[in-house]
Design an enzyme around this catalytic site. Sequence first.
Site, mmCIF file in Angstrom:
data_model
loop_
_atom_site.group_PDB
_atom_site.id
_atom_site.type_symbol
_atom_site.label_atom_id
_atom_site.label_comp_id
_atom_site.label_asym_id
_atom_site.label_seq_id
_atom_site.Cartn_x
_atom_site.Cartn_y
_atom_site.Cartn_z
ATOM 1 N N ARG A 1 -20.413 -43.426 74.074
ATOM 2 C CA ARG A 1 -20.144 -42.653 72.866
ATOM 3 C C ARG A 1 -21.165 -41.541 72.686
ATOM 4 O O ARG A 1 -22.359 -41.740 72.954
ATOM 5 C CB ARG A 1 -20.186 -43.570 71.636
ATOM 6 C CG ARG A 1 -19.674 -42.918 70.353
ATOM 7 C CD ARG A 1 -19.835 -43.858 69.173
ATOM 8 N NE ARG A 1 -21.225 -43.936 68.719
ATOM 9 C CZ ARG A 1 -21.722 -44.890 67.935
ATOM 10 N NH1 ARG A 1 -20.940 -45.881 67.545
ATOM 11 N NH2 ARG A 1 -22.974 -44.873 67.562
ATOM 12 N N HIS B 1 -13.222 -47.803 61.641
ATOM 13 C CA HIS B 1 -12.615 -48.378 62.836
ATOM 14 C C HIS B 1 -13.049 -49.821 63.025
ATOM 15 O O HIS B 1 -14.050 -50.267 62.463
ATOM 16 C CB HIS B 1 -12.910 -47.547 64.089
ATOM 17 C CG HIS B 1 -14.363 -47.286 64.342
ATOM 18 N ND1 HIS B 1 -15.088 -46.316 63.682
ATOM 19 C CD2 HIS B 1 -15.232 -47.876 65.196
ATOM 20 C CE1 HIS B 1 -16.337 -46.306 64.116
ATOM 21 N NE2 HIS B 1 -16.447 -47.259 65.031
ATOM 22 N N HIS C 1 -15.812 -50.628 60.128
ATOM 23 C CA HIS C 1 -16.980 -49.851 59.742
ATOM 24 C C HIS C 1 -16.752 -48.379 60.044
ATOM 25 O O HIS C 1 -15.900 -48.005 60.849
ATOM 26 C CB HIS C 1 -18.240 -50.339 60.453
ATOM 27 C CG HIS C 1 -18.216 -50.151 61.942
ATOM 28 N ND1 HIS C 1 -17.444 -50.932 62.773
ATOM 29 C CD2 HIS C 1 -18.840 -49.259 62.754
ATOM 30 C CE1 HIS C 1 -17.610 -50.540 64.032
ATOM 31 N NE2 HIS C 1 -18.439 -49.511 64.049
#
Length: 317
Positions: free
Chosen positions: A284, A267, A117
Amino acid sequence: MSSPALSIRPVAGHIGADIDGVDLAQPLPDTSVQQIKEALHRHKVLFFRGQRLDHAAQIAFARQFGELTYAHPHDDAPPVDHPEIFTIDPRRFEERYGAGFLDEYRKRQYSYFDGWHTDVTAAVNPPAGSILRAEVAPEIGGDTQWTNLVAAYQGLSAPLRAFVDTLRAEHRYGGARELGAGSDYAKRIDSNLLVAVHPVVRVHPETGERAVFVNPGFTSHIVDVTAAESRRLLDLLYAEITRPEYTVRFRWEPGHVAFWDNRATAHLAPRDLEHLDVARTLHRVTLIGDVPVGPDGRESELVHGRPFTADRVVSAA
């Protein structure tokens, strides 16, 4: 006094580079910021090893490259005082949504997706880039892979490139109510529905490169063709973007950081940990993105939801 040049070492034929000689916890000189930007455009994903970052330092590093989004369109509980941080740890989701969470997201074609995705492409302005750091990493398993969507586009034949340049596709995050519709997590997703129509080929706003811009995680269908045609076209493009020669694989250790261009990569989260009793916690931050533009100059269209920005707007189920 000029700053020393960074050490930039490519690690695979089409994508990925290790960067040494920089402490991400310290403010970077303008020359280093520019070197990292140029390396990101060239190599698509950059790896920094053995860094010492906390939430605040990770956010400060990322802000040197742009403004940051809120943690995630569906995250209502980022770390206190750090709304930009999205923590990736299956135990966190199980604690919030119940032990059935993992079984549910394996069935859904969106959400915290564990297949190939590109982050949050269901937003009309998908993130420009993401910076992920490892706090806890298992001794075995848990690698992440990235693929170069520009190389995938260039690998298509000229007639096929000319054809896909004309196509547009819907990207969706939520709305598949037949899958796990009764759970709290499914209700939260569907209460925060994101849908956008993007060009199948995106022109990078900084490099001018063309990249295939569909992914199995969020693309629901190609518009203005039949359902059967859409499935076959997407299968062809998915096979192209996941060709091993376009990919790089990264082995996480605590302190490692990956910085990728979300406009030119997809990824793959790890699929090899479900049977192991191991912990894996990563954090993240995400750079606010622009609205994609296709080869014909047409911008993406918002169908449902709102742009993905720093604002926190998460509706309860």
